[in-house]
Design a protein around this motif. Structure first.
Motif, PDB file in Angstrom:
ATOM      1  N   ALA A  15      -9.169  15.938 -22.803  1.00  0.00           N
ATOM      2  CA  ALA A  15      -8.414  16.569 -23.890  1.00  0.00           C
ATOM      3  C   ALA A  15      -6.951  16.734 -23.517  1.00  0.00           C
ATOM      4  O   ALA A  15      -6.102  16.928 -24.400  1.00  0.00           O
ATOM      5  N   LYS A  16      -6.635  16.659 -22.250  1.00  0.00           N
ATOM      6  CA  LYS A  16      -5.264  16.866 -21.798  1.00  0.00           C
ATOM      7  C   LYS A  16      -4.648  15.610 -21.190  1.00  0.00           C
ATOM      8  O   LYS A  16      -3.423  15.504 -21.119  1.00  0.00           O
ATOM      9  N   TYR A  17      -5.494  14.682 -20.723  1.00  0.00           N
ATOM     10  CA  TYR A  17      -4.974  13.487 -20.071  1.00  0.00           C
ATOM     11  C   TYR A  17      -5.673  12.253 -20.637  1.00  0.00           C
ATOM     12  O   TYR A  17      -6.821  12.312 -21.108  1.00  0.00           O
ATOM     13  N   VAL A  33      -7.669   9.683 -20.050  1.00  0.00           N
ATOM     14  CA  VAL A  33      -8.673   9.213 -19.102  1.00  0.00           C
ATOM     15  C   VAL A  33      -9.947   8.874 -19.863  1.00  0.00           C
ATOM     16  O   VAL A  33     -10.147   9.312 -21.006  1.00  0.00           O
ATOM     17  N   THR A  34     -10.818   8.129 -19.203  1.00  0.00           N
ATOM     18  CA  THR A  34     -12.110   7.793 -19.791  1.00  0.00           C
ATOM     19  C   THR A  34     -13.133   8.828 -19.344  1.00  0.00           C
ATOM     20  O   THR A  34     -13.331   9.025 -18.132  1.00  0.00           O
ATOM     21  N   PRO A  35     -13.778   9.521 -20.276  1.00  0.00           N
ATOM     22  CA  PRO A  35     -14.768  10.526 -19.888  1.00  0.00           C
ATOM     23  C   PRO A  35     -15.864   9.920 -19.001  1.00  0.00           C
ATOM     24  O   PRO A  35     -16.343   8.811 -19.251  1.00  0.00           O
ATOM     25  N   GLY A  36     -16.244  10.675 -17.956  1.00  0.00           N
ATOM     26  CA  GLY A  36     -17.332  10.237 -17.091  1.00  0.00           C
ATOM     27  C   GLY A  36     -16.953   9.143 -16.108  1.00  0.00           C
ATOM     28  O   GLY A  36     -17.840   8.527 -15.498  1.00  0.00           O
ATOM     29  N   LYS A  37     -15.650   8.901 -15.899  1.00  0.00           N
ATOM     30  CA  LYS A  37     -15.198   7.901 -14.939  1.00  0.00           C
ATOM     31  C   LYS A  37     -14.271   8.551 -13.909  1.00  0.00           C
ATOM     32  O   LYS A  37     -13.621   9.562 -14.186  1.00  0.00           O
ATOM     33  N   LEU A  38     -14.220   7.945 -12.730  1.00  0.00           N
ATOM     34  CA  LEU A  38     -13.395   8.486 -11.652  1.00  0.00           C
ATOM     35  C   LEU A  38     -11.998   7.870 -11.641  1.00  0.00           C
ATOM     36  O   LEU A  38     -11.838   6.658 -11.827  1.00  0.00           O
ATOM     37  N   THR A  39     -11.014   8.714 -11.392  1.00  0.00           N
ATOM     38  CA  THR A  39      -9.650   8.258 -11.151  1.00  0.00           C
ATOM     39  C   THR A  39      -9.388   8.327  -9.650  1.00  0.00           C
ATOM     40  O   THR A  39      -9.603   9.375  -9.027  1.00  0.00           O
ATOM     41  N   VAL A  40      -8.949   7.227  -9.065  1.00  0.00           N
ATOM     42  CA  VAL A  40      -8.685   7.192  -7.625  1.00  0.00           C
ATOM     43  C   VAL A  40      -7.271   7.707  -7.359  1.00  0.00           C
ATOM     44  O   VAL A  40      -6.296   7.179  -7.891  1.00  0.00           O
ATOM     45  N   VAL A  41      -7.177   8.742  -6.552  1.00  0.00           N
ATOM     46  CA  VAL A  41      -5.895   9.336  -6.190  1.00  0.00           C
ATOM     47  C   VAL A  41      -5.386   8.764  -4.873  1.00  0.00           C
ATOM     48  O   VAL A  41      -4.188   8.524  -4.694  1.00  0.00           O
TER      49      VAL A  41
END
Length: 379
Positions: free
Chosen positions: A307-309, A311-319
């Motif tokens: 809701a704020k970024y 991104v795809t729900p239920g997926k990981l973002t690699v930092v």
């Protein structure tokens, strides 16, 4: 020689330099004297005459009931004397075992040190304070591929990737935290333990965990899998061996590390993973020489609030990711790990970096460290 004397003879170890011969000689003399004193005596003629007279009186009913109480007590006393002798022998046996446990078949005390050295380690819950201690020098074999390695006590495969208990953080619910932890474990398993991935196949399940909207990371890995080079290396995320060169020994990859979580900077759950994987392999040319490749991986991922970024729900973002690959060819960028074997010509140039212990998890993978290809102190 009576049975008791034979039993004592079996435990006689006068050849043990720790127990003087004169002590054992004195013990034997005392024991034999006690046995003679407690043994039944041949009755005299007078005693036989008295016994016969009492028997006739008893038959005529001239003796009171219970007159045998005296002899029964005497018999009990005699048995107690025999138990005293036996107690001396037992005490001597206990002393012998204390001095030399190997005298008892099987060593009832057991090799506690050996048991502790071979028992599985508990899960890692904090940063180790030092590298694992040195192991006895042993050559890994097809039957025992982790011989001589501290990883022998590590967990097998996915069992070594323990997911911590979830709790709400940074406004994210317990369910969201648990989702992030479970997906992180899935990424680690599919990238480093899946048999198809290890055989060099496309790691579809691992890629599916990653957010397709994070095009820089996803695009880099896709390019590396298609056409690997120094700037697009799939080994940064995936453990892959050339199936024409080597094959795994058995089905076990040893794993050790830990996973933590906290509130992230992007309305997210941030997960940090630090794990070391140990891969025993053998060449496909028929050789039976076993070697091991050891890889330590650092991985930081997030699941942000959609809701704020974006991104795809239920997926990981690699930092962030980092890796320390040990016992693999230097400066070879074909997308595969190339373990070194003493019986084979080395692949790639000679290592020029420092020597390190690949099992040492006490030191962080500092971004400023010397990343040149080095040597390992043990595999």
């Amino acid at each position: 020689m009576n049975t008791l004397s034979k039993a004592l003879e079996l435990t006689h170890v006068s050849e043990d330099p720790k127990i003087p011969d004169d002590v054992w000689e004195q013990f034997s003399r005392d024991t034999e004297r006690d046995i003679r004193d407690s043994a039944p005596k041949e009755p005299s003629a007078r005693a036989r005459e008295v016994t016969e007279r009492l028997r006739r009186q008893e038959a005529r009913g001239e003796l009171p009931e219970g007159w045998r109480t005296g002899p029964a007590w005497q018999q009990k006393k005699s048995r107690r004397g025999l138990w005293s002798v036996l107690a001396v022998a037992v005490a001597a046996g206990v002393a012998l075992v204390a001095v030399k446990p190997s005298l008892v078949p099987g060593d009832p005390f057991g090799d506690r040190t050996s048991e502790a050295a071979s028992s599985p380690l508990p899960q890692e819950t904090a940063t180790p304070t030092a590298a694992p201690s040195a192991e006895p020098s042993q050559v890994p074999t097809l039957d025992d591929p982790f011989a001589g390695s501290p990883a022998k006590r590590w967990a097998d495969g996915a069992a070594g990737i323990a997911v911590p208990k979830a709790k709400p953080v940074g406004g994210r619910s317990e369910a969201k935290v648990e989702q992030a932890l479970v997906l992180t474990k899935k990424l680690l398993v599919e990238s480093n333990l899946d048999p198809a991935t290890l055989r060099g196949e496309r790691p579809r399940a691992a890629l599916d965990v990653l957010d397709p909207l994070q095009k820089d990371v996803r695009g880099l890995l896709e390019s590396g899998l298609r056409k690997p080079d120094e700037k697009h290396d799939p080994l940064w995320m995936f453990s892959r061996f050339d199936p024409e060169e080597v094959r795994p020994v058995g089905e076990v990859v040893k794993t050790r590390g830990r996973m933590t979580f906290k509130a992230g900077d992007h309305a997210s759950v941030a997960v940090h993973a630090d794990y070391t994987f140990v891969y025993p392999v053998v060449q496909t040319n028929g050789s039976t020489e076993v070697t091991r490749t050891i890889i330590r991986r650092i991985l930081d991922v997030e699941i942000s609030d959609p809701a704020k970024y974006q991104v795809t729900p239920g997926k990981l973002t690699v930092v962030n990711w980092d890796q320390d690959i040990n016992n693999s060819a230097c400066e070879v960028y074909d997308g595969y790990l190339h373990p070194s074997f003493s019986s084979a010509e080395p692949t790639g140039p000679d290592p020029t970096g420092p020597t390190s212990d690949p099992y040492d998890r006490s030191k962080p993978l500092d971004a400023s460290r010397d990343k040149s290809c080095g040597t390992v102190s043990r595999v």
